[in-house]
Design an enzyme around this catalytic site. Structure first.
Site, PDB file in Angstrom:
ATOM      1  N   GLY A  90       0.792  -1.216   0.000  1.00  0.00           N
ATOM      2  CA  GLY A  90       0.000   0.000   0.000  1.00  0.00           C
ATOM      3  C   GLY A  90       0.822   1.263   0.000  1.00  0.00           C
ATOM      4  O   GLY A  90       0.302   2.339  -0.307  1.00  0.00           O
ATOM      5  N   LYS A 111       9.890   2.447   0.098  1.00  0.00           N
ATOM      6  CA  LYS A 111       8.786   2.492   1.065  1.00  0.00           C
ATOM      7  C   LYS A 111       8.423   3.941   1.327  1.00  0.00           C
ATOM      8  O   LYS A 111       9.282   4.749   1.651  1.00  0.00           O
ATOM      9  CB  LYS A 111       9.189   1.823   2.383  1.00  0.00           C
ATOM     10  CG  LYS A 111       9.281   0.318   2.331  1.00  0.00           C
ATOM     11  CD  LYS A 111       9.455  -0.282   3.708  1.00  0.00           C
ATOM     12  CE  LYS A 111       8.229  -0.100   4.572  1.00  0.00           C
ATOM     13  NZ  LYS A 111       8.367  -0.760   5.892  1.00  0.00           N
ATOM     14  N   ASP A 250       1.386 -11.597   6.650  1.00  0.00           N
ATOM     15  CA  ASP A 250       1.917 -10.749   5.586  1.00  0.00           C
ATOM     16  C   ASP A 250       3.269 -10.153   5.949  1.00  0.00           C
ATOM     17  O   ASP A 250       3.906  -9.502   5.115  1.00  0.00           O
ATOM     18  CB  ASP A 250       0.928  -9.628   5.227  1.00  0.00           C
ATOM     19  CG  ASP A 250       0.529  -8.788   6.424  1.00  0.00           C
ATOM     20  OD1 ASP A 250      -0.100  -9.337   7.332  1.00  0.00           O
ATOM     21  OD2 ASP A 250       0.856  -7.584   6.448  1.00  0.00           O
TER      22      ASP A 250
END
EC number: 2.7.7.-
Length: 491
Positions: A90, A111, A250
């Site tokens: 995301g 990131k 995850d």
């Protein structure tokens, strides 16, 4: 000259269902605040060029380098035990892969590089504090000898992100053997896409477990390989007092590396029930729970792989359970061997485990500092007159009683006192990323644009097992008013 990344992009060659193609969102005024020059060289990159304005633009996502094939990876996951069928990157974008100087394929990922189709209404950005925390802790873990993702660079974006307040924005360049997770397999399992599971498993074997290619039962062997790596990984980080914080599926790497350093922390006083993460309200990922959770996550991976084990469901389940059954022994063997080394026992004898457990119990009861107790045991092993370790105990007599039995056991070991101290110091760090130190570094950077404390902390943590007299204060535990009781995810 132009910054060159020798990308070879195998993951983006997989079917489109594995990812979304998306470019980083340009930022206003990127400024490089830290480049990991040794890692850049290891990756075959030119650190001098990366430190130029052009390099900063690439590391911030403002410019996409030639050869990159930017993607956001798809995955699902159990988050604190609750299954979410679609998560994905995301706020991270994989630029591509390079082959490092050891011939290892490594991902280069940004990131905080902007929204993706998996952002779930988030802004896709990262604040400066979490970027500095991940840089500090991931590189400290590497120096401690624990398999981990690495940090190549940290860049401030010249923009603010809105969390509870406006904070400086930043981007971390993360390097990993891969970013494939248990949740990546779950993404396809919940969709009953067996072909994609097989394709992913074949990719993982080729990339991370090539010795399994051509074996009679490669998917069984893959599960066994991941089980072994995860068992040894968790054992190794427990031995330095690390608490992951969010051991969701995850965040469970198929390669066997520690990944995602959000609300992670290192213990000060030893407490098996210690939790720092503000979002772990039930203590699911407490220090002592981590082996159990690792096995739980691996069981979810086994469920995904069952269709590849054969058409007979009952037989496949039985085979998976047998493979998973190796976890406790593999973990215990690695953990107990590490504990023996930490207390200076390099042979095995009956009663060793009980002796070490008695020390841990006394440490917990007396709020002894985890890192300093073991480090100072090395001093005591080298010099019987050294008594710094007992000062870690609220009741020093509790240490004295244990130390008497410990010295009797050491007398049966073949090493000299000097050899034993050297060996113990090689496995017992003196410097760890103390939570209060990390927070102080973040505050200096966020509030004052001062990165000198960050640079100094990174420098000290690069040599965690060495005495560094000029930086001795970095070994000290926090004073009562310096204690950090909670850490935060930062998303």
């Amino acid at each position: 000259m132009t910054v060159h990344f020798p990308f070879q992009n195998s993951y983006s060659a997989l079917p489109d269902s594995f990812f979304a193609r998306v470019a980083p969102t340009p930022v206003a005024a990127p400024r490089l605040i830290k480049l990991n020059r040794p890692l850049a060289v290891q990756l075959g990159l030119d650190p001098d060029l990366l430190e130029t304005p052009e390099g900063a633009e690439i590391l911030a996502g403002k410019t996409v380098p030639d050869g990159a094939d930017p993607i956001a990876m798809a995955y699902a996951g159990h988050q604190f035990g609750q299954f979410v069928p679609q998560l994905g990157d995301g706020r991270a974008i994989l630029l591509g892969e390079v082959i490092d100087r050891d011939g290892v394929r490594r991902d280069i990922q940004l990131k905080g590089s902007g929204p993706t189709p998996f952002s779930r209404r988030g802004d896709g950005r990262a604040a400066l504090g979490p970027v500095l925390r991940e840089y500090i802790v991931s590189e400290a873990m590497y120096a401690l000898g624990i398999p981990t993702t690495r940090s190549l660079a940290a860049v401030v974006t010249g923009e603010h992100v809105i969390r509870e307040t406006a904070l400086p924005g930043a981007v971390l360049t993360r390097v990993a053997s891969s970013h494939i997770r248990v949740g990546t397999f779950q993404f396809f399992a919940v969709r009953r896409d067996t072909d994609a599971i097989r394709r992913l498993a074949d990719h993982v074997i080729a990339r991370h477990y090539p010795e399994l290619s051509g074996t009679e039962r490669p998917y069984h062997a893959l599960l066994a390989g991941v089980v072994a790596r995860q068992a040894e990984l968790v054992a190794r980080w427990l031995l330095v007092g690390f608490i992951h914080g969010v051991m969701n599926t995850d965040n469970s790497s198929i390669s066997g590396e520690t990944i995602d350093y959000g609300p992670c922390a290192f213990m000060d006083a030893y407490n098996p029930a210690q939790v720092f993460s503000s979002i772990d309200e039930m203590g699911r990922y407490a220090y002592a729970n981590q082996p159990r959770i690792a096995l739980w996550n691996l069981t979810r991976l086994a469920e995904c792989l069952l269709p590849l084990f054969g058409e007979e469901q009952d037989k496949a389940v039985e085979q998976a359970q047998e493979i998973l059954g190796a976890f406790p022994e593999t973990f215990s063997k690695a953990y107990q061997a590490g504990l023996r080394k930490k207390v200076g026992l390099f042979t095995e004898r009956d009663g060793d485990e009980a002796l070490i457990q008695d020390l841990l119990d006394a440490m917990a009861k007396n709020q002894a500092d985890f890192t300093l107790t073991f480090r100072r045991l090395g001093d005591a092993a080298g010099d019987p007159a050294a008594d710094d370790a007992r000062a870690e105990f609220m009741d020093p007599a509790a240490f004295d009683e244990w130390a008497r039995r410990w010295r009797e056991r050491l007398a049966a070991e073949p090493q000299s006192a000097a050899e034993r101290q050297t060996a113990m110091n090689a496995v017992n760090p003196i410097f760890i990323p103390r939570n209060h130190r990390v927070e102080a570094v973040i505050q200096a950077a966020v509030n004052n644009d001062d990165y000198a404390p960050f640079e100094e902390l990174v420098k000290v943590l690069a040599r965690p097992y060495e005495d560094q007299p000029d930086y001795a204060a970095y070994a000290d535990p926090p004073l009562p008013d310096q204690r950090v009781l909670q850490t935060f995810c930062g998303t």
